[in-house]
Each structure stands twice: as C-alpha cells, then as structure tokens.
Design a protein around this motif. Structure first.
Motif, PDB file in Angstrom:
ATOM      1  N   MET A  32       1.112 -12.990   8.074  1.00  0.00           N
ATOM      2  CA  MET A  32       1.452 -14.340   7.623  1.00  0.00           C
ATOM      3  C   MET A  32       1.534 -14.337   6.100  1.00  0.00           C
ATOM      4  O   MET A  32       0.519 -14.201   5.410  1.00  0.00           O
ATOM      5  CB  MET A  32       0.418 -15.366   8.090  1.00  0.00           C
ATOM      6  CG  MET A  32       0.756 -16.802   7.671  1.00  0.00           C
ATOM      7  SD  MET A  32      -0.569 -17.975   8.043  1.00  0.00           S
ATOM      8  CE  MET A  32      -0.585 -17.880   9.834  1.00  0.00           C
ATOM      9  N   GLY A  46      -3.779 -21.768   5.312  1.00  0.00           N
ATOM     10  CA  GLY A  46      -3.159 -20.619   5.951  1.00  0.00           C
ATOM     11  C   GLY A  46      -4.164 -19.746   6.663  1.00  0.00           C
ATOM     12  O   GLY A  46      -3.908 -19.232   7.764  1.00  0.00           O
ATOM     13  N   VAL A  49      -5.269 -21.360   9.915  1.00  0.00           N
ATOM     14  CA  VAL A  49      -4.214 -21.212  10.921  1.00  0.00           C
ATOM     15  C   VAL A  49      -4.163 -19.776  11.440  1.00  0.00           C
ATOM     16  O   VAL A  49      -4.019 -19.548  12.649  1.00  0.00           O
ATOM     17  CB  VAL A  49      -2.853 -21.635  10.338  1.00  0.00           C
ATOM     18  CG1 VAL A  49      -1.724 -21.331  11.320  1.00  0.00           C
ATOM     19  CG2 VAL A  49      -2.858 -23.106   9.981  1.00  0.00           C
ATOM     20  N   ALA A  50      -4.284 -18.797  10.533  1.00  0.00           N
ATOM     21  CA  ALA A  50      -4.258 -17.396  10.952  1.00  0.00           C
ATOM     22  C   ALA A  50      -5.403 -17.093  11.918  1.00  0.00           C
ATOM     23  O   ALA A  50      -5.215 -16.414  12.945  1.00  0.00           O
ATOM     24  CB  ALA A  50      -4.352 -16.486   9.725  1.00  0.00           C
ATOM     25  N   LEU A  88       5.597 -13.868   9.486  1.00  0.00           N
ATOM     26  CA  LEU A  88       5.746 -15.315   9.422  1.00  0.00           C
ATOM     27  C   LEU A  88       5.545 -15.785   7.993  1.00  0.00           C
ATOM     28  O   LEU A  88       4.877 -15.133   7.188  1.00  0.00           O
ATOM     29  CB  LEU A  88       4.732 -16.012  10.330  1.00  0.00           C
ATOM     30  CG  LEU A  88       4.816 -15.724  11.825  1.00  0.00           C
ATOM     31  CD1 LEU A  88       3.641 -16.388  12.559  1.00  0.00           C
ATOM     32  CD2 LEU A  88       6.145 -16.210  12.402  1.00  0.00           C
ATOM     33  N   LEU A  90       4.283 -19.131   5.633  1.00  0.00           N
ATOM     34  CA  LEU A  90       3.709 -20.469   5.528  1.00  0.00           C
ATOM     35  C   LEU A  90       4.540 -21.202   4.467  1.00  0.00           C
ATOM     36  O   LEU A  90       4.224 -21.187   3.277  1.00  0.00           O
ATOM     37  CB  LEU A  90       2.232 -20.413   5.148  1.00  0.00           C
ATOM     38  CG  LEU A  90       1.483 -21.745   5.288  1.00  0.00           C
ATOM     39  CD1 LEU A  90       1.400 -22.165   6.749  1.00  0.00           C
ATOM     40  CD2 LEU A  90       0.087 -21.657   4.692  1.00  0.00           C
ATOM     41  N   VAL A 120       2.728 -27.491  10.305  1.00  0.00           N
ATOM     42  CA  VAL A 120       1.279 -27.342  10.491  1.00  0.00           C
ATOM     43  C   VAL A 120       0.536 -28.569   9.979  1.00  0.00           C
ATOM     44  O   VAL A 120      -0.232 -29.196  10.707  1.00  0.00           O
ATOM     45  CB  VAL A 120       0.775 -26.069   9.781  1.00  0.00           C
ATOM     46  CG1 VAL A 120      -0.748 -25.939   9.951  1.00  0.00           C
ATOM     47  CG2 VAL A 120       1.471 -24.834  10.328  1.00  0.00           C
ATOM     48  N   LEU A 253       5.072 -23.193   9.573  1.00  0.00           N
ATOM     49  CA  LEU A 253       5.281 -21.786   9.919  1.00  0.00           C
ATOM     50  C   LEU A 253       6.745 -21.551  10.261  1.00  0.00           C
ATOM     51  O   LEU A 253       7.343 -22.287  11.061  1.00  0.00           O
ATOM     52  CB  LEU A 253       4.422 -21.393  11.113  1.00  0.00           C
ATOM     53  CG  LEU A 253       2.950 -21.059  10.861  1.00  0.00           C
ATOM     54  CD1 LEU A 253       2.287 -20.636  12.172  1.00  0.00           C
ATOM     55  CD2 LEU A 253       2.807 -19.964   9.815  1.00  0.00           C
ATOM     56  N   GLY A 255       9.672 -18.109  10.890  1.00  0.00           N
ATOM     57  CA  GLY A 255       9.915 -16.683  11.002  1.00  0.00           C
ATOM     58  C   GLY A 255      11.271 -16.343  10.434  1.00  0.00           C
ATOM     59  O   GLY A 255      12.015 -17.233  10.004  1.00  0.00           O
ATOM     60  N   TYR A 267       4.273 -19.433  19.525  1.00  0.00           N
ATOM     61  CA  TYR A 267       3.511 -19.610  18.297  1.00  0.00           C
ATOM     62  C   TYR A 267       3.310 -21.097  17.994  1.00  0.00           C
ATOM     63  O   TYR A 267       2.238 -21.513  17.541  1.00  0.00           O
ATOM     64  CB  TYR A 267       4.231 -18.943  17.129  1.00  0.00           C
ATOM     65  CG  TYR A 267       4.239 -17.424  17.174  1.00  0.00           C
ATOM     66  CD1 TYR A 267       3.529 -16.716  18.157  1.00  0.00           C
ATOM     67  CD2 TYR A 267       4.960 -16.692  16.237  1.00  0.00           C
ATOM     68  CE1 TYR A 267       3.552 -15.342  18.186  1.00  0.00           C
ATOM     69  CE2 TYR A 267       4.966 -15.306  16.258  1.00  0.00           C
ATOM     70  CZ  TYR A 267       4.273 -14.629  17.242  1.00  0.00           C
ATOM     71  OH  TYR A 267       4.286 -13.264  17.275  1.00  0.00           O
ATOM     72  N   VAL A 271      -0.219 -23.341  17.540  1.00  0.00           N
ATOM     73  CA  VAL A 271      -0.520 -24.265  16.446  1.00  0.00           C
ATOM     74  C   VAL A 271      -0.891 -25.637  17.006  1.00  0.00           C
ATOM     75  O   VAL A 271      -1.876 -26.256  16.570  1.00  0.00           O
ATOM     76  CB  VAL A 271       0.682 -24.379  15.479  1.00  0.00           C
ATOM     77  CG1 VAL A 271       0.429 -25.481  14.445  1.00  0.00           C
ATOM     78  CG2 VAL A 271       0.924 -23.055  14.777  1.00  0.00           C
ATOM     79  N   THR A 299      10.604 -29.149  13.992  1.00  0.00           N
ATOM     80  CA  THR A 299      10.380 -28.531  12.679  1.00  0.00           C
ATOM     81  C   THR A 299      11.703 -28.331  11.957  1.00  0.00           C
ATOM     82  O   THR A 299      11.816 -28.591  10.751  1.00  0.00           O
ATOM     83  CB  THR A 299       9.661 -27.184  12.852  1.00  0.00           C
ATOM     84  OG1 THR A 299       8.479 -27.378  13.646  1.00  0.00           O
ATOM     85  CG2 THR A 299       9.277 -26.589  11.509  1.00  0.00           C
TER      86      THR A 299
END
Length: 322
Positions: A32, A46, A49-50, A88, A90, A120, A253, A255, A267, A271, A299
C-alpha cells in the motif's frame, strides 16, 4: 453538486451496515503506497486500513511511504505497477482532485491510469485561529480581517493544497484580504500557529487537536454537512453562515488500471467491513478521518466529481504549478 455528494456519503457513514465477507483474489503481499510522509493523518489512517485488510483478507499488507510532488510521486508508482492486485495507492484530494488541474504536467492520468476500489475516509477541514486572536466565531473573524486588511496571515503546507485553496475560497466569498504563508510540512506549520506567528489555518483535525485541547487554538468551524463527533460544540461552516463551503480532503484506495474487477470488489468489501466495526471506526475518527467505505463504482463517480469540483476552484484561484 459536491455538497450533495458529500452529504450523501456522510449520511451513509453514520450507518453501520453488514457487508459481505471479502474473498481475496490475489496471492502474495499487498504493497500500500502512501504518498505522504510517515506520522501524518494519511499515514496513520493508511496503517489502520492496512492492518484491517491484512486481518480480513488473510494476506500481508505493508505500507510504503513515497512522499513528494503533492502526492504525485507515490501515485505514479502505482499508476505504472502491474495490475495484479498487489500494489495499491492511498489516494487523496491532492492526487485525484486538485493536482490534475494544478499541475501543468502530470506523470499519469488520474482517471485513466487507476482502478477505483473504495473511498476510505473523509478528512474534514477545520478552521482554527491562534488563541491570541480576538475572535470567537467566523463572523468575528471576517469582521476582524476586514478591519485589518492585509494584516492577518493564514498558513498551509504548500501552494495548491486544500489548506491554501480554502483560504482562497474564503477570500472570494467574503472579500477579506489575508496573506498566505506556505510551509514545508505540519511540523513547521502547527508550532507557528500555536505560538501566534501565524493567525489561522484550515487544517485536518488530527493536526490541530492537541492545540485545541491545550487552549492554544480556537476552533471556529468544520467543513462537513454535520458536526464532527468529538467536537460537538464546533459549528459547521453552513451553521456559521458560509453555505456550501466544502473544502475537506479524503483518502481512497485505488489500484493500477486493468486490475481485475473481482479483486477491486473484494478489497472494497474488506474496507466496508472494517469501517462498520465500532472499534475501527473509533480509531479512524481519533486519527481525524470520518469512515466511509464505498463500492468501486461509487468511488469512481466520487473521484470524477472531485476532479471537476476542485478544477473549478483551482482555475478560479489562478494557481498553477509548472
């Protein structure tokens, strides 16, 4: 439009929904990339979240801080990564809201080069003044600034940041004449504010909470549709008389482009499950983020709207970074 979108997200965030169990789609260690320095609100959130993704996906997740160029250095790493679900970003309002208009040359396309996963948190902007300034609300601040043109200064962590543009918006909405003072990070900005070297700042809550609690800073308004849970006595900008003053940041998040839809969905489910957890929500709020959690399609729509909205603000401010 932006205010309605934020209001809908805020309302959704207040509900604890039961979400589907995330099913991992990739094997290996997830990297991440946090495109900001360690220790700030983005980094703290972050890492929360990780940790949650690791526990819910059953996969290692490591945080890689790659700061610089208002987040573009880290974002570019992800834009050029393999779309295998193991890298990924942030992302923030800087990388995927402001920079596409602010920067004369971007190393990536904020829409085309990424796969949306999940919003997030919202990171609300709060207006605070140094305690020595003789104002106790937004109306008094505006009156004081008008009576002292060019004598008030406001700080930010750089030109073109949400903090800078919030001051520009206040000037355009009210006609106040204030001087912008950019700093090279919160570690320089916040001490100057608490000691009265600068007069006010539009900042994230985590950065200024200690100063507020110590009585060194006075909070005047928060840029959210509703009041912040841990600061119930601080009005929203709408309550303070500035309607549609939405200048808050956010973290999402993403990708690389081409990441499998099933991976993005799994994913995003992780979250959403995390932010529905009471303890996790409390930790994110303590770190200065309002938990959201959204599907990839939501998103994508949110980010496209942010690019349009911040683009109008940047163009109106006449700010450009070559």
């Amino acid at each position: 439009m932006r205010r309605r979108h934020l209001a809908a997200l805020f309302s959704a965030a207040m509900l604890s929904a039961v979400t589907a169990r995330a099913q991992p789609q990739a094997a290996g260690t997830i990297r991440m990339v946090v495109p900001f320095p360690p220790g700030g609100a983005s980094d703290v959130i972050g890492r929360i979240v990780a940790e949650q993704m690791r526990d819910r996906l059953g996969m290692p997740v490591v945080v890689d801080n790659r700061a610089g160029a208002s987040g573009n250095i880290g974002a570019d790493i992800v834009a050029k990564a393999r779309p295998d679900g193991l890298t990924l970003l942030l992302a923030s309002a800087s990388t995927h809201g402001i920079n596409p208009t602010l920067m004369a040359r971007m190393p990536f396309d904020s829409r085309r080069d990424f796969t949306p996963v999940s919003l997030v948190v919202m990171v609300p902007t709060i207006l605070v003044v140094t305690a020595s300034l003789p104002v106790r609300n937004v109306d008094e601040l505006i009156a004081h600034a008008r009576a002292n043109p060019g004598k008030l200064n406001y700080g930010s962590v750089g030109n073109g940041t949400t903090q800078h543009l919030a001051g520009v918006m206040l000037r355009e909405r009210t006609g106040v004449d204030m001087v912008h003072v950019p700093y090279r990070g919160q570690n320089l900005l916040v001490p100057e504010l608490t000691t009265g070297q600068i007069h006010l700042v539009f900042n994230n809550i985590a950065a200024v909470r200690a100063g507020i609690e110590a009585g060194q800073l006075r909070a005047l308004a928060v840029a959210l549709p509703e009041r912040w849970p841990t600061l119930p006595n601080v009005p929203t900008f709408a309550e303070a008389g500035l309607q549609d003053f939405q200048v808050s940041s956010w973290l999402a998040l993403l990708g690389p482009a081409g990441m499998a839809a099933g991976t993005a969905e799994s994913y995003a489910a992780a979250v959403r499950a995390a932010v529905a957890d009471r303890d996790v929500r409390a930790r994110l709020i303590q770190a200065g983020g309002l938990p959201i959690g959204s599907a990839p399609a939501e998103t994508e729509s949110f980010i496209h709207n942010e690019i349009r909205s911040w683009g109008r603000v940047v163009r109106a401010a006449g700010v450009r970074v070559e």
